[in-house]
Design a protein around this motif. Structure first.
Motif, PDB file in Angstrom:
ATOM      1  N   ASP A 369       2.949  31.405 -73.611  1.00  0.00           N
ATOM      2  CA  ASP A 369       1.444  31.113 -73.798  1.00  0.00           C
ATOM      3  C   ASP A 369       1.310  30.139 -74.914  1.00  0.00           C
ATOM      4  OD1 ASP A 369       1.381  33.177 -72.036  1.00  0.00           O
ATOM      5  OD2 ASP A 369       0.351  34.630 -73.091  1.00  0.00           O
ATOM      6  N   THR A 370      -0.046  29.727 -74.916  1.00  0.00           N
ATOM      7  CA  THR A 370      -0.482  28.723 -75.899  1.00  0.00           C
ATOM      8  C   THR A 370      -1.873  28.870 -76.071  1.00  0.00           C
ATOM      9  OG1 THR A 370      -1.486  27.248 -74.150  1.00  0.00           O
ATOM     10  CG2 THR A 370       0.920  26.777 -74.906  1.00  0.00           C
ATOM     11  N   ARG A 371      -2.166  28.350 -77.327  1.00  0.00           N
ATOM     12  CA  ARG A 371      -3.613  28.195 -77.717  1.00  0.00           C
ATOM     13  C   ARG A 371      -3.861  27.140 -78.299  1.00  0.00           C
ATOM     14  NH1 ARG A 371      -7.964  31.846 -78.518  1.00  0.00           N
ATOM     15  NH2 ARG A 371      -9.631  31.318 -80.133  1.00  0.00           N
ATOM     16  N   ILE A 372      -4.148  25.903 -77.400  1.00  0.00           N
ATOM     17  CA  ILE A 372      -4.265  24.519 -77.733  1.00  0.00           C
ATOM     18  C   ILE A 372      -5.518  23.890 -77.077  1.00  0.00           C
ATOM     19  CG2 ILE A 372      -1.765  24.288 -78.297  1.00  0.00           C
ATOM     20  CD1 ILE A 372      -1.138  23.332 -75.732  1.00  0.00           C
ATOM     21  N   PRO A 373      -5.914  23.019 -77.338  1.00  0.00           N
ATOM     22  CA  PRO A 373      -6.967  22.470 -76.573  1.00  0.00           C
ATOM     23  C   PRO A 373      -6.632  22.107 -75.316  1.00  0.00           C
ATOM     24  CG  PRO A 373      -7.051  21.377 -78.693  1.00  0.00           C
ATOM     25  CD  PRO A 373      -5.909  22.325 -78.612  1.00  0.00           C
ATOM     26  N   GLU A 374      -7.215  22.092 -74.078  1.00  0.00           N
ATOM     27  CA  GLU A 374      -6.974  21.692 -72.666  1.00  0.00           C
ATOM     28  C   GLU A 374      -6.402  20.285 -72.729  1.00  0.00           C
ATOM     29  OE1 GLU A 374      -9.567  22.655 -69.891  1.00  0.00           O
ATOM     30  OE2 GLU A 374     -10.099  24.862 -70.596  1.00  0.00           O
ATOM     31  N   ALA A 415      -1.852  27.689 -81.636  1.00  0.00           N
ATOM     32  CA  ALA A 415      -0.601  28.592 -81.512  1.00  0.00           C
ATOM     33  C   ALA A 415       0.107  28.419 -80.200  1.00  0.00           C
ATOM     34  CB  ALA A 415      -1.081  30.130 -81.884  1.00  0.00           C
ATOM     35  N   MET A 416       1.216  28.891 -80.472  1.00  0.00           N
ATOM     36  CA  MET A 416       2.169  29.168 -79.177  1.00  0.00           C
ATOM     37  C   MET A 416       2.856  30.360 -79.247  1.00  0.00           C
ATOM     38  SD  MET A 416       3.808  25.254 -78.237  1.00  0.00           S
ATOM     39  CE  MET A 416       2.700  24.056 -77.536  1.00  0.00           C
ATOM     40  N   GLY A 417       3.033  31.125 -77.965  1.00  0.00           N
ATOM     41  CA  GLY A 417       3.607  32.256 -78.035  1.00  0.00           C
ATOM     42  C   GLY A 417       4.957  32.388 -76.757  1.00  0.00           C
ATOM     43  N   LEU A 418       5.981  32.816 -77.381  1.00  0.00           N
ATOM     44  CA  LEU A 418       7.082  33.079 -76.522  1.00  0.00           C
ATOM     45  C   LEU A 418       7.168  34.686 -76.311  1.00  0.00           C
ATOM     46  CD1 LEU A 418       9.456  30.339 -77.708  1.00  0.00           C
ATOM     47  CD2 LEU A 418       8.584  30.386 -75.434  1.00  0.00           C
ATOM     48  N   TYR A 419       6.919  35.298 -75.093  1.00  0.00           N
ATOM     49  CA  TYR A 419       6.649  36.641 -75.401  1.00  0.00           C
ATOM     50  C   TYR A 419       7.944  37.200 -74.396  1.00  0.00           C
ATOM     51  CZ  TYR A 419       2.196  35.777 -77.124  1.00  0.00           C
ATOM     52  OH  TYR A 419       1.080  35.602 -77.818  1.00  0.00           O
ATOM     53  N   GLN A 420       8.332  38.137 -75.227  1.00  0.00           N
ATOM     54  CA  GLN A 420       9.531  39.082 -74.810  1.00  0.00           C
ATOM     55  C   GLN A 420       9.268  40.044 -73.744  1.00  0.00           C
ATOM     56  OE1 GLN A 420       9.344  38.760 -78.439  1.00  0.00           O
ATOM     57  NE2 GLN A 420      11.485  38.812 -79.206  1.00  0.00           N
ATOM     58  N   ASP A 421      10.093  40.509 -72.943  1.00  0.00           N
ATOM     59  CA  ASP A 421       9.831  41.752 -72.197  1.00  0.00           C
ATOM     60  C   ASP A 421       9.601  43.076 -72.955  1.00  0.00           C
ATOM     61  OD1 ASP A 421      10.273  44.066 -70.429  1.00  0.00           O
ATOM     62  OD2 ASP A 421      11.143  42.729 -69.004  1.00  0.00           O
TER      63      ASP A 421
END
Length: 472
Positions: A369-374, A415-421
C-alpha cells in the motif's frame, strides 16, 4: 562503477525480463540500473538468515522490554551496539519521557455459583484492588458502547464484563472494533461506579492466555482494577450467566504506579551520498509488553528494518539520500516515542520523503500500500515489478505506514506499507505466547526482501514523492 560491480551478481541471481526492462526505461522515475541493484538486494535477502539471528538475539539476550523498565534499558543498549556492529554511519539516541508502572500479581476466581479459578492479566497501568481483594457480582455487556450507554445503577458496585469477540482476518481488521473495549472500558466502568472491569481478551485464539495491553488512563479520577480474561474463561463466564443465576467473582490485584522516567528512540543512519539532508525513514518499535519476549511484537520488525539497512550498507556506495532506521520507544503505551520524535523534529519533517514501519509480526508480506500523490503512482508501479515475484499484490493508497508512522502521515509525510499476513497474529499478540518459536525464518527473509526493494529505491531515486494532505 556500481553497475560494473553488480553486473556479475545480477547474472548469477537472475535479471529483469526484457519486458520489465523496457517498461522501467519508459516509465523513467526509477532508472533501469537502480531496479537491477534492487533486484540483487532482494535476492541476497532471500538467501540471508541474518534477520532471524537479530530477533533471536533480542529475545534471548534482552527479552521483555516494557517502556521504562530494566529490560527497556537493556534493549536500548542492545540496539545501539547492533547498529554499530552492522556498519551504520551514525548511531545515536533521543530521550523520551514515559509513564512507568510495575506489574504485580493478578488473581481471579468465580466464588458463586460455580467456584473455580480464572486466567487473567492486568491491563497496562491498571489499578489495584483493596488489600485482601474484592468480591462482586459481574454484569455483562456486549461491547464498550453498551457499557457506556448503561445506567449507572446497573453497574455501580459490580464488575463490568465486556464480552466482545474479535473477528479473525488476514488484515487484522477485527482488532479496531474489539480494542475499543480495552482502550475505553476502564474509563467507562469507573465513571459508572463499577468495582472493576473484566474484558474478554482482544485476540483471536482459544488458548488459556490473557492478552494484556494499554488503556486510556489520563484524567480518570477514580481508576478501578481492569483485567483481561482469557478467551476460554470469558466463554466460561458467559455459560455461567446463561444459567440464570448471579455470578460472583473475586479479584485480588496489586500493581504499582511509578514516577515518570526516561526511555529512548534508537536511531541509525546510512548517510546519503548526494542529498544527505533528505531522509527515507523506516522504523519499528523496540519496546514490548512484559508477558512474552516480544518476538512478533515487535522483535521481528526491529530485525527486518535493521537487516534492510545492513544489506544496503554493503553496496559499493551509499544511496542518494539518507536511510534512517528509527527504533521507537514506548509505542505500546501510546506511540510515545513517535509523537515526541515528530514534536522535536517538526521543522524538519519536509525533508522526510517517505516513512514506513514494520509492526505486524512476521507473516509473509502480501500487499503493498501507499499514501503518495497520484502523480507518483508510476514509482509504486515500478517497485511492484520487483515485489510481485515475492507474492505481493498492489493494494490501496490509504496506508498509514504503520502505527508509529501514522503520526508522521498526520503531518503530511508520504508513506508506504508492506502488509504481512496477520491471520494468526492476534493469537499471540500481547500474551506470554509471543515468543521466538512463532517467527518463521523463511517468512522473515521474504519480508526483508520486500523491504530492501522499497527502501533502496525510495532512497536512490532522483525525484521524491511530494507531500500528502495533512490530517487534522
Amino acid at each position: 562503477m556500481l553497475n560494473r560491480v553488480l553486473k556479475p551478481l545480477a547474472t548469477v541471481t537472475g535479471s529483469l525480463t526484457a519486458a520489465l526492462l523496457i517498461a522501467a526505461a519508459q516509465a523513467a522515475p526509477l532508472k533501469q540500473e537502480d531496479l537491477s541493484v534492487a533486484e540483487v538486494l532482494r535476492d541476497r535477502a532471500l538467501e540471508s538468515s541474518d534477520a532471524y539471528s537479530l530477533v533471536e538475539s533480542l529475545t534471548v539476550e534482552v527479552g521483555p522490554r516494557r517502556a521504562g523498565t530494566k529490560g527497556d534499558e537493556r534493549a536500548v543498549a542492545w540496539a545501539q551496539q547492533k547498529m554499530q556492529d552492522l556498519g551504520f554511519d551514525r548511531v545515536y539516541t533521543e530521550q523520551i519521557d514515559v509513564k512507568r508502572w510495575a506489574r504485580g500479581h493478578a488473581h481471579a476466581e468465580v466464588t458463586a455459583p460455580f467456584p473455580q479459578p480464572l486466567v487473567v492479566s492486568s491491563l497496562g497501568y491498571g489499578a489495584s484492588t483493596p488489600e485482601g481483594g474484592l468480591n462482586a457480582e459481574i454484569v455483562e455487556f456486549a461491547d464498550v458502547e453498551a457499557l457506556m450507554k448503561a445506567p449507572a445503577r446497573k453497574v455501580k458496585g459490580k464488575i463490568a464484563f465486556i464480552n466482545k469477540r474479535m473477528e479473525r482476518a488476514r488484515t487484522g481488521e477485527g482488532y479496531g472494533p474489539a480494542v475499543q473495549g480495552r482502550s475505553k472500558g476502564m474509563r467507562a466502568a469507573a465513571e459508572k461506579g463499577a468495582a472493576a472491569l473484566l474484558l474478554r481478551s482482544v485476540g483471536t485464539d482459544s488458548d488459556r492466555f490473557a492478552h494484556t495491553g494499554m488503556m486510556s488512563i489520563d484524567g480518570v479520577a477514580n481508576p478501578v482494577p481492569a483485567l483481561a480474561l482469557s478467551a476460554p474463561d470469558a466463554n466460561l463466564l458467559e455459560a455461567m450467566l446463561e444459567r440464570g443465576k448471579p455470578v460472583e467473582v473475586k479479584l485480588d490485584v496489586h500493581n504499582e504506579p511509578l514516577a515518570d522516567g526516561p526511555s529512548f528512540n534508537v536511531i541509525g543512519e546510512l548517510v546519503g551520498r548526494e542529498k544527505p539532508e533528505e531522509v527515507v525513514l523506516i522504523g519499528a518499535h523496540l519496546d514490548s509488553w512484559d508477558e512474552g519476549t516480544g518476538a512478533l511484537d515487535d522483535g521481528a520488525g526491529v530485525a527486518i528494518v535493521m537487516e534492510t539497512a545492513r544489506l544496503i550498507s554493503e553496496l559499493p556506495q551509499r544511496p542518494r539520500r539518507t536511510l534512517r532506521v528509527v527504533l521507537f520507544g514506548a509505542e505500546e503505551i501510546g506511540l510515545v516515542g513517535a509523537r515526541q520524535y515528530v514534536d522535536a523534529h517538526q521543522d524538519d519533517l519536509d525533508n522526510i520523503i517517505m516513512v514506513s514501519e514494520s509492526d505486524f509480526g512476521a507473516g509473509k508480506v502480501w500487499r503493498f500500500d501507499t499514501r503518495i500523490p497520484e502523480s507518483k503512482f508510476t514509482i509504486a508501479d515500478q517497485m511492484m515489478q520487483l515485489l510481485a515475484p515475492l507474492g505481493i499484490e498492489r493494494g490501496n493508497n490509504k496506508s498509514s505506514g504503520g502505527p508509529d508512522s501514522s503520526v508522521f502521515v498526520a503531518r503530511g509525510v508520504p508513506a508506504m506499507g508492506l502488509y504481512q499476513d496477520g491471520t494468526d497474529y492476534f493469537d499471540y499478540h500481547h500474551t506470554p505466547n509471543d515468543t521466538l518459536d512463532k517467527v518463521d525464518p523463511d517468512n522473515l527473509k521474504q519480508n526483508v526482501a520486500a523491504w530492501v526493494v522499497m527502501s533502496f529505491l525510495a532512497a536512490e531515486m532522483e525525484g521524491d514523492f511530494g507531500r500528502v494532505p495533512a490530517e487534522h
